[in-house]
Design an enzyme around this catalytic site. Structure first.
Site, short mmCIF file in Angstrom:
data_model
loop_
_atom_site.label_atom_id
_atom_site.label_comp_id
_atom_site.label_asym_id
_atom_site.label_seq_id
_atom_site.Cartn_x
_atom_site.Cartn_y
_atom_site.Cartn_z
N GLY A 1 40.47 -18.75 -9.64
CA GLY A 1 41.55 -18.88 -10.61
C GLY A 1 42.91 -18.88 -9.94
CB CYS B 1 41.50 -15.10 -9.03
SG CYS B 1 40.12 -14.03 -8.60
NE ARG C 1 36.71 -10.84 -15.47
CZ ARG C 1 36.62 -11.71 -14.46
NH1 ARG C 1 37.19 -11.42 -13.31
NH2 ARG C 1 35.97 -12.85 -14.60
#
Length: 536
Positions: free
Chosen positions: A350, A353, A449
């Site tokens: 991403g 990311c 996460r």
């Protein structure tokens, strides 16, 4: 070319000509490009092997024969085993991307939004409920009042829920005898907040109603004929069993591709983590009406996620479960065996990311999507390509690698429907966007996460950054633009839909090449002193 061959070709119909193929000796040399298996499994010949992973920018699709219009391209596809979308676009469960406004906008356009979990379970469920009640067929749980309730009660409901058309029943509850209805025009000019509903409501004998058992189509016809804003549905005892709103008729007309369940409510998903309290969160979301649950982990092949998937399928079998994230078939196998209905593919690619940089684990996205999708296809499990998408070309390439749908974060974070306010920087209108692995998001709850159990660490390791993205306008214009761009890509590739694309991909008829850095530069805007790039 001989005259004889030329004459034979001239006698052929256009359809016969379109089926001609070059000699096999030419094709084997790569003149028509290479199959996906040759690219991803055997390695591009000029790179001398199969140890290279490819991104979307590394690939280019080669053209096919066109015998259809771009508007004929069918983008409908599977999100999960049991859920289909007419426009297979999914908004990411990030706190700067998807709350109820985004989820509503995505569903109206034919996609779906996944509500993020960086809030408590009740707040997340409230966002789900906003989506499920936005576009109803039969409203089976409308807010009701009794004749003794007041104007103040009606105004409180309007402030909380956004509407003022309220059925009045004998005891103020659903399932009680209908005695009237209050609409906005009944209250607009009433100044006395203490006035009772019985004084201002339209009484039962002046209402148009439908009987229990009426079809949605039949109920809509009655509503159109009576020209009322609301149509109560009652049983033989005159007890209220449902309600239909005229505004929903308009929404059906304006958004024909909208993603809806069997009760004509918008589809919506929500994310959870893999910690024990997420099982309780899932139960709250299911009660609110969520259609699909996404188990949200940066690395999905963990004991914690396998346990969560098993729990969800055993406890809530009617709700589909998307597991992930994964990037190799071995990860996918474990989650499929646990019972998931869909897989999310992508790790560290991403725009916000930094997982690959920080953890040194991940995979280039085109390779990840191809290998996982090819494997999961054996078991009928659709794949979502999550991340690495920054253009309509990337979306087309994700589908051409085997994805059934695509998930977007940064592409949608700048739209009107994304959470947050616009601000200006260097005269550019922007919205804030952050990775769920950024320190800011992890502090707000996003850490689960990346840390899957209940272990507490005093040191947080960021796997994302915070930034800003430019204004993209409203989804009502942006999603149709993206979809039409993909349709043009499919048309150039000679495929009339996603099913045809996959058929061509796995029959080794879809052709690719690997682009050199110079070819990638050549494929974009170049050679200009300045230019303006407008999306639509």
């Amino acid at each position: 070319m001989s005259d004889k061959q030329r004459q034979e070709w001239l006698k052929m119909s256009i359809e016969e000509i379109s089926k001609l193929e070059v000699d096999a000796s030419i094709d084997v040399e790569g003149a028509n490009g290479f199959t996906a298996d040759q690219i991803f499994c055997k390695g591009a010949p000029h790179l001398g092997g199969k140890c290279v992973a490819y991104t979307y920018d590394d690939l280019i699709l080669l053209p096919g024969h066109i015998d259809f219009s771009a508007n004929d391209v069918d983008l409908s596809s599977k999100l999960t085993r049991n859920i289909s979308l007419k426009i297979p676009f999914v908004s990411s469960p990030m706190d700067t991307v998807t709350e109820s406004t985004m989820a509503i906008g995505m569903a109206l356009q034919g996609g779906i939004g996944i509500i993020h979990s960086n809030v408590d379970a009740e707040a997340q469920a409230e966002e789900v409920l906003k989506v499920k009640t936005y576009k109803n067929g039969f409203i089976t749980n409308p807010v009701c009042l009794s004749p003794n309730h007041t104007i103040s009660d009606i105004r409180a409901i309007k402030e909380k829920h956004g509407y003022s058309g309220i059925p009045i029943t004998k005891d103020g509850k659903m399932g009680s005898i209908l005695v009237g209805i209050v609409s906005a025009r009944d209250t607009d000019f009433v100044t006395d907040g203490g006035a009772k509903c019985s004084q201002i409501m339209t009484p039962r004998n002046k209402l148009s109603t439908a009987m229990e058992g009426v079809s949605l189509k039949g109920a809509n016809e009655i509503l159109q004929a009576c020209k009322r804003g609301k149509l109560p549905v009652v049983n033989k005892k005159d007890e209220l069993v449902a309600l239909i709103a005229r505004t929903d008729l308009r929404k059906n007309r304006d958004f024909p591709r909208a993603s809806k369940d069997e009760n004509k409510q918008l589809l919506v998903g929500a994310s959870i983590g893999t910690r024990p309290d997420d099982k309780t969160r899932a139960a709250v979301l299911v009660k609110a009406g969520v259609d699909v649950i996404v188990v949200d982990s940066s690395q999905g092949d963990s004991t914690y996620q396998l346990d969560m998937v098993r729990h969800l399928k055993a406890t809530h079998p009617h709700v589909d479960v998307i597991a992930g994230n994964v990037i190799i078939p071995n990860q996918a196998l474990h989650l499929i065996a646990a019972g998931c209905d869909g897989l999310r593919v992508g790790m560290g690619i991403g725009s916000i990311c930094t997982t690959q940089e920080v953890c040194a684990v991940g995979r280039a996205q085109a390779s990840a999507v191809f290998h996982v999708a090819k494997f999961a296809r054996r078991y009928g499990v659709p794949v979502i390509a999550d991340g690495g998408i920054s253009s309509t070309g990337h979306i087309t390439k994700a589908f051409s690698c085997g994805a059934s749908s695509i998930m977007m974060g940064s592409m949608l974070a700048g739209t009107d429907e994304a959470p947050g306010e616009y601000f200006y920087q260097d005269s550019v209108r922007l919205k804030r966007y952050r990775g769920m692995g950024s320190l800011e998001a992890m502090t707000a709850g996003g850490e689960k996460r990346y840390v899957w159990d209940d272990a507490v660490s005093n040191v947080k390791v960021a796997q994302g950054v915070s930034g800003a993205v430019p204004d993209k306008g409203t989804l009502r214009r942006y999603i149709p633009y993206l979809a039409q761009g993909v349709r043009h890509g499919f048309q150039d590739a000679g495929v009339v839909g996603l099913d045809a694309l996959k058929e061509k991909l796995y029959a080794n008829k879809l052709r690719f090449e690997i682009r050199s850095p110079a070819a990638q530069k050549e494929g974009g805007v170049h050679g200009l002193h300045s230019y303006q790039k407008r999306l639509y």
